[in-house]
Design a protein around this motif. Structure first.
Motif, short mmCIF file in Angstrom:
data_model
loop_
_atom_site.label_atom_id
_atom_site.label_comp_id
_atom_site.label_asym_id
_atom_site.label_seq_id
_atom_site.Cartn_x
_atom_site.Cartn_y
_atom_site.Cartn_z
N ARG A 1 52.81 -21.55 2.35
CA ARG A 1 52.57 -21.89 0.95
C ARG A 1 52.03 -20.68 0.20
NH1 ARG A 1 52.67 -27.28 0.24
NH2 ARG A 1 52.61 -28.54 2.14
N SER A 2 52.53 -20.48 -1.00
CA SER A 2 51.99 -19.41 -1.83
C SER A 2 50.78 -19.95 -2.60
CB SER A 2 53.06 -18.91 -2.79
OG SER A 2 53.56 -19.99 -3.55
N LEU A 3 49.94 -19.03 -3.03
CA LEU A 3 48.69 -19.42 -3.71
C LEU A 3 48.73 -18.97 -5.16
CD1 LEU A 3 46.20 -18.18 -0.96
CD2 LEU A 3 47.00 -20.53 -1.31
N GLY A 4 48.11 -19.76 -6.00
CA GLY A 4 47.91 -19.33 -7.37
C GLY A 4 46.71 -18.41 -7.45
N PRO A 5 46.40 -17.90 -8.63
CA PRO A 5 45.32 -16.92 -8.76
C PRO A 5 43.96 -17.47 -8.34
CG PRO A 5 46.11 -17.66 -10.92
CD PRO A 5 47.08 -18.17 -9.91
N VAL A 6 43.69 -18.72 -8.61
CA VAL A 6 42.37 -19.28 -8.29
C VAL A 6 42.25 -19.56 -6.79
CG1 VAL A 6 40.85 -21.26 -8.67
CG2 VAL A 6 42.02 -20.20 -10.61
N GLN A 7 43.28 -20.18 -6.23
CA GLN A 7 43.26 -20.45 -4.80
C GLN A 7 43.20 -19.15 -4.01
OE1 GLN A 7 46.91 -22.64 -5.02
NE2 GLN A 7 45.92 -24.52 -4.35
N SER A 8 43.94 -18.14 -4.48
CA SER A 8 43.95 -16.84 -3.82
C SER A 8 42.55 -16.24 -3.81
CB SER A 8 44.92 -15.90 -4.53
OG SER A 8 44.77 -14.59 -4.03
N ALA A 9 41.87 -16.29 -4.95
CA ALA A 9 40.52 -15.73 -5.03
C ALA A 9 39.55 -16.49 -4.13
CB ALA A 9 40.03 -15.76 -6.48
N PHE A 10 39.67 -17.81 -4.12
CA PHE A 10 38.76 -18.63 -3.32
C PHE A 10 38.93 -18.34 -1.84
CE2 PHE A 10 38.11 -22.79 -1.05
CZ PHE A 10 36.73 -22.85 -1.19
N LEU A 11 40.18 -18.36 -1.37
CA LEU A 11 40.41 -18.18 0.07
C LEU A 11 40.15 -16.74 0.50
CD1 LEU A 11 43.51 -20.50 0.64
CD2 LEU A 11 41.10 -20.97 1.14
N THR A 12 40.47 -15.77 -0.38
CA THR A 12 40.13 -14.39 -0.05
C THR A 12 38.61 -14.24 0.00
OG1 THR A 12 42.11 -13.66 -1.22
CG2 THR A 12 40.50 -11.97 -0.68
N GLY A 13 37.92 -14.91 -0.91
CA GLY A 13 36.46 -14.88 -0.91
C GLY A 13 35.89 -15.40 0.40
N LEU A 14 36.43 -16.50 0.90
CA LEU A 14 35.94 -17.04 2.17
C LEU A 14 36.07 -16.00 3.28
CD1 LEU A 14 37.28 -20.74 2.22
CD2 LEU A 14 35.08 -19.88 1.38
N ARG A 15 37.18 -15.27 3.24
CA ARG A 15 37.37 -14.23 4.25
C ARG A 15 36.23 -13.22 4.19
NH1 ARG A 15 42.26 -10.48 3.01
NH2 ARG A 15 40.62 -9.45 1.83
N GLU A 16 35.72 -12.98 2.96
CA GLU A 16 34.64 -12.01 2.75
C GLU A 16 33.26 -12.67 2.69
OE1 GLU A 16 35.66 -8.95 2.91
OE2 GLU A 16 37.79 -9.57 2.86
N ARG A 17 33.17 -13.91 3.13
CA ARG A 17 31.91 -14.67 3.15
C ARG A 17 31.32 -14.86 1.76
NH1 ARG A 17 28.50 -13.67 8.51
NH2 ARG A 17 29.97 -12.50 9.76
N VAL A 18 32.20 -15.07 0.81
CA VAL A 18 31.77 -15.32 -0.58
C VAL A 18 32.43 -16.63 -1.02
CG1 VAL A 18 31.96 -14.52 -2.96
CG2 VAL A 18 31.56 -12.87 -1.11
N VAL A 19 31.64 -17.55 -1.60
CA VAL A 19 32.21 -18.81 -2.07
C VAL A 19 32.34 -18.77 -3.59
CG1 VAL A 19 32.06 -21.32 -2.06
CG2 VAL A 19 31.03 -20.00 -0.17
N LEU A 20 33.55 -18.93 -4.06
CA LEU A 20 33.81 -18.90 -5.49
C LEU A 20 34.13 -20.28 -6.01
CD1 LEU A 20 36.07 -15.73 -5.83
CD2 LEU A 20 33.61 -15.92 -6.29
#
Lengths: 313, 349
Positions: free
Chosen positions: A17-36
């Motif tokens: 599944r491709s991600l939109g801008p918000v989902q992309s930021a959220f899931l990338t944030g989790l990778r970096e231990r940041v919750v958006l």
């Protein structure tokens, strides 16, 4: 009635599944231990974030960081975890409102037992050791009795953002084809083709499905058809399918077995592909241990007259 | 065009834990024959056919096209399918009849839950990004809602047990029910929900015939007139919602006209005891309303058919003269995410 057949059936698919801008930021944030989260027009912060306000449908893109600590808004004790759930020891499912958020996130809560969980309890994120940009980068929540953690102040633009996820899914079924198809498959094991006659229009269906699709009535009278049949129409296959050890070109045909009210399909062998023709008389060729004919070959009989199969094309 | 549309016939299977000896069409066909026999109609007489089912239940693709074999789709018929509970298929058929394009409709739905792990299968309808990868099963999500209700003081475990007991006791009068009579409240499945709070898992099918105006009066002694149908949906994120309420049900009921006059019967599609608490509150049903005299989804919950059965049961009660104005509700998705409400009435007596 003979036993119906049963077989294991696994349905498995790696949903990409491709991600939109918000989902992309959220899931990338989790990778970096940041919750958006994302801020709505009326100032609420939604975590997990979505791209459109669920109330106004307004497009929302204003990302804000929230804390990895929060409060349980409701929970349920799962004493018998199921395959693929976040923890394999008993845990609580919990909706958690993270500090700074106005909505709750669903995840697992690791706790020693239901006595140790209550609505309103304080929890914090336990990060997965290996994080890839997925909701499972949060391994689970764990009890926490401290003050709200401070957001990291991380930049919301991450290097190498996640743009898609692969979510594998597997479900294990036990497939049963039902009465009519079980009888058909069982007969095939004895190298017999058995159809069913419609009590209303008298057409013989092979393979039978237990119903006449024309009359909408149950079929049950079993009728042996074949073994000989007639090629009613055919095509020449020129492209080799993956993992198929049949040389191309070959012929795939509709074959009306003698006594059948409609044609089934099968491969034609034992004759050069360019000599297959409508009306060709054929018979099934069985291979050792197979539950269906490997292919059909010419019988050597004279070709069938067109009028004998024109209704079966 | 202002047409009166009624439910004129209803049939359902005996709902069972497994029907592995039958294919889907073999399970469905007797119900189709029964519902047509009630009206004397033949397939060729039906103006529109609409069905509801989900391939995920049995794990086989395009199963609804094979189920059409049981309808008799030749010569070609006017047909449609929704990948939802049959209550939504009925909604489509109702709107089709309202347009005047057809005078009669056959609506059917079916579900075989026995081949697969239903609790896990239903996770595949969840948000695929944030929720489905965690595999929260259908009981777990209902349990979160139940705990929210308990925390809010709307119910407690004994009250939930009483809902279960009343439903299964009522189901003793329903020969089609899968679970009836005295059923132990049982152990926790996902706390606070116990086995008794959860619906049985089973296979089943149901069918309804709709007819318009005078055609309905010809086909049925006391048609169950559909006064209104509406369906609404909540935000898909569970954490956005107040799980103790169901504003979508209330809005659907309002638009369907449910609040214009009191109803005497309500068939609520509440697979979990706790969901009946939510629905009663959302619909403002008092103790004077007979709720789920059929036993409801706690007695038989063939997924994709259980909602249509609620409409069928409500209509049958009107046809038998046991109700004059009934509300039927169907749901789909986790924690009552999507809700449909129909209001049915019999002619004045």
């Amino acid at each position: 009635m003979p036993e119906v057949l049963k077989a294991p059936l696994a349905v498995e698919f790696p949903f990409t599944r491709s991600l939109g801008p918000v989902q992309s930021a959220f899931l990338t944030g989790l990778r970096e231990r940041v919750v958006l989260g994302v801020r709505t027009g009326d100032g609420r912060t939604l975590v997990p974030p979505v791209e459109y306000d669920p109330v106004t449908a307004e497009e929302i893109r204003d990302l804000v960081e929230v804390a990895p600590t929060g409060t349980v808004t409701t929970w349920a004790w799962n004493h018998a975890p199921r395959r693929d759930q976040p923890l394999d020891t008993p845990f609580a499912w919990a909706l958690v409102r993270l500090d700074g958020a106005d909505t709750a996130l669903l995840h697992a809560l690791d706790a020693p037992g239901p006595h140790a969980v209550h609505t309103g309890m304080r929890v914090r994120v336990r990060w997965a050791e290996e994080r890839t940009g997925a909701i499972t980068d949060i391994a689970c929540f764990e009890p926490y009795d401290g003050d709200p953690a401070q957001p990291t102040g991380a930049d919301r633009e991450f290097e190498d953002p996640i743009t898609g996820i692969v979510a594998p899914a597997r479900l294990d079924y036990t497939y049963s084809p039902g009465r009519a198809q079980s009888a058909y498959i069982n007969a095939l094991a004895e190298h017999r083709n058995v159809g069913e006659r419609c009590p209303s229009c008298h057409k013989v269906y092979v393979p039978p499905r237990g119903a006449c699709p024309t009359c909408g009535v149950a079929t049950s009278e079993q009728v042996e058809v074949g073994p000989h049949g007639t090629v009613t129409t055919f095509c020449i296959v020129n492209i080799k399918a993956k993992n198929l050890d049949i040389e191309v070109p070959y012929v795939y045909a509709h074959i009306a077995l003698d006594g059948a009210g409609l044609a089934l399909h099968g491969r034609i062998g034992g004759i050069p592909y360019d000599q297959v023709r409508m009306g060709l008389r054929v018979e099934p060729v069985w291979t050792e241990g197979a539950r269906y004919p490997d292919h059909y070959r010419p019988t050597g009989e004279p070709d069938a007259d067109y009028d004998t199969y024109r209704e079966l094309l | 065009m202002n047409r009166e549309i009624a439910v004129v016939a209803f049939a359902q299977t005996d709902h069972r834990r497994t029907s592995e000896e039958f294919s889907e069409v073999e399970m469905l066909m007797p119900v189709l024959h029964e519902v047509l026999a009630q009206t004397g109609l033949k397939t060729a007489d039906i103006g529109f056919t609409c069905s509801g089912s989900s391939d995920y239940l049995a794990g086989r693709a395009f199963s609804f096209t094979l189920a059409l074999d049981g309808v008799g789709a030749w010569p070609p018929i006017s047909e449609s399918h929704v990948e939802m509970d049959g209550a939504w298929a009925l909604y489509e058929a109702w709107t089709k009849l309202l347009t005047g394009d057809a005078d009669t409709a056959l609506v059917y739905s079916y579900g075989k839950s026995s081949p697969g792990p239903l609790r896990d299968v239903l996770t595949r309808q969840l948000d695929p990004y944030y929720v489905a990868p965690l595999w929260p099963d259908s009981v777990a999500l209902a349990a979160l809602q139940a705990q929210a209700l308990i925390d809010a003081g709307d119910t407690d475990e004994p009250a939930l047990a009483a809902v279960a007991a009343r439903s299964r006791t009522d189901a003793t009068a329903n020969s089609h029910a899968q679970l009836r009579g005295s059923v132990a409240h049982g152990d926790y499945v996902v706390r606070p929900l116990r086995t008794g709070d959860c619906p049985p898992i089973g296979d089943g099918a149901a069918a309804v015939v709709l007819a318009a105006g005078e055609r309905a009066r010809e086909l049925c002694d006391r048609p169950a007139w559909i006064r209104g149908v509406d369906h609404r949906i909540e935000a898909h994120s569970l954490g956005v919602r107040d799980l103790t309420d169901s504003p979508s049900t209330r809005l659907a009921a309002e638009r369907a006209g449910a609040f214009e006059r009191p109803v005497d019967t309500a068939e609520l599609h509440a697979p979990f005891t706790s969901q009946e608490v939510v629905l009663r509150k959302a619909l403002g049903l008092d103790d004077g309303v007979r709720v789920n005299p059929s036993g409801g989804a706690l007695a038989a919950n063939p997924v994709m058919a259980a909602g249509l059965i609620r409409i069928g049961e409500a209509a049958a009660r009107i046809q038998r003269g046991e109700s004059d104005r009934a509300l039927a509700h169907a749901t789909s998705g986790p924690c009552l995410q999507q809700n449909l409400v129909a209001v049915l009435e019999g002619d004045p007596r």
